[in-house]
Design a protein around this motif. Structure first.
Motif: not given
Ligand SMILES: [Zn+2]
Length: 396
Positions: A105, A109, A181, A201, A203, A205
């Motif tokens: 992920h 990026h 996104k 984002c 999520a 990282h």
């Protein structure tokens, strides 16, 4: 109706949290899924499926976490057994899997940021699957350009940059330039890789880019007016390297060629192969001609059984035999045990009816034109020969 409480998302506080304690808030059977339960906790480190990324796995108490979904700010852990509400339990993530996903992920990026910065293309589709990771960009990228992006992306890894997370106010966010996104409701979370990417984002990282290990872009294909890029990061890139090294070493040994010259060796081998095929065809032609010349001129019906003359050469042999005045010529390739391929031809008689009767007599298949029929059949050579001669006896 019970009041729904938001699940405290521990992965936002610490993306490296692999174990945690929590209280079971609710547990119920999953609708339509026998033996599956949906468990809500007061807090969790399990990241749910979303944004193109599959959910974390692991365990809760004695239960296995098979999937994780988020609905209305509540995180539902799908498990293989129920847990009692009110219980204090320990949660444990499959950390190797989670860390691997964070590598992919965060790599995404960097690559998307570089592509956006250089070409202005957007990442319009991200998928982190169980095998690899794909990114869809809104414009074309050549293989050469992709190699350059790959080197740049790895430079970002070597710099071991801190991956920053910002929670700007709506006013601050309005002034910021960032890639986004999806439409975001509520608090915006911005992930910054200094000099490479600024993107909204949610999520988890890695904390520093060095943890990604390696970014390998393995493929680029045209896709929906842009391109789809396949990427492997960290452990996946290493495993891919291992597999390719193993394959290359084996190919190299088989070809007796240095690993960096295997492609050249394969090309040579292919050329040799096609030369040999050509030579075999020429030899088949010769063999067919010699075999045909062994047939006495006065033989009216010719029946040849062979285990050497196959394929196209059978037809050559038949035609060569038919250059002399004959009723018919039948060529069989094979043996009694495995069966035969046949071609039967004549310049005077229609072979189609003969083929039909022959197939019926010898469990055959096939047919063709009046002057030539071909197919397969099973039986003994002597019986087939006798059958052909008998039929030929009735012919002109
Ligand atoms: Zn992200």
């Amino acid at each position: 109706m019970t009041e729904k409480k938001m699940t405290d998302k521990l992965f936002y506080q610490d993306s490296r949290l692999s174990g945690f304690e929590a209280e079971v808030i609710s547990c119920g059977p999953m609708e339509g899924e026998k033996g599956r339960y949906e468990i809500v906790l007061d807090q969790t480190a399990f990241f749910p499926e979303g944004g193109g990324q599959y959910a974390d796995h692991g365990s809760l108490g004695g239960a296995e976490v098979l999937d994780v979904q988020e609905r209305d700010s509540q995180v539902f852990h799908i498990t293989d057994r129920p847990l009692e509400p009110g219980m204090q339990i320990k949660g444990q993530l499959d950390w190797e899997e989670r860390f691997m996903k964070m590598q992919q992920h965060t790599g995404e990026h960097i690559v998307s940021g570089l592509v956006h910065g250089r070409f202005g293309y957007n990442n319009v589709g991200f998928h982190l699957g169980s095998e690899d990771c794909t990114m869809d960009f809104s414009g074309e990228i050549t293989r050469e350009e992709l190699r350059e992006i790959e080197v740049e992306a790895n430079r970002a890894v070597w710099k071991n940059l801190e991956v920053q997370v910002l929670y700007p106010s709506p006013e601050e966010a309005g002034k910021m330039e960032y890639r986004s996104k999806i439409e975001i409701e509520g608090q915006i979370r911005i992930v910054v890789i200094p000099g490479y990417d600024v993107c909204a984002c949610c999520a988890p990282h890695v904390k520093r880019t060095g943890e990604i290990g390696m970014i390998k872009l393995t493929d680029v294909q045209r896709y929906k007016g842009g391109v789809r890029v396949t990427m492997l990061c960290g452990i996946r890139a290493l495993k891919d390297y291992e597999m390719k090294q193993e394959q290359t070493a084996e190919i190299s040994a088989l070809l007796c060629a240095k690993t960096e010259e295997t492609a050249l060796a394969v090309r040579r081998m292919k050329e040799e192969c096609s030369d040999l095929k050509y030579q075999i065809t020429e030899k088949d032609r010769l063999l067919a001609a010699y075999r045909a010349d062994l047939v006495p001129d006065e033989e009216e019906a010719v029946c040849i059984f062979t285990e050497d003359i196959a394929g196209e050469a059978m037809r050559l042999l038949m035609n060569r035999v038919l250059e002399k005045e004959r009723k018919l010529c039948a060529v069989f390739y094979g043996n009694d045990a495995d069966g035969y391929r046949y071609v039967i031809g004549s310049r005077k008689n229609d072979m189609r009816m003969l083929a039909k009767e022959f197939n019926a007599a010898f469990s055959g298949r096939g047919g063709g034109k009046p002057e030539m029929v071909q197919g397969t059949a099973k039986g003994s050579a002597s019986e087939m020969r006798a059958w052909i001669f008998e039929k030929a006896g009735d012919m002109q």
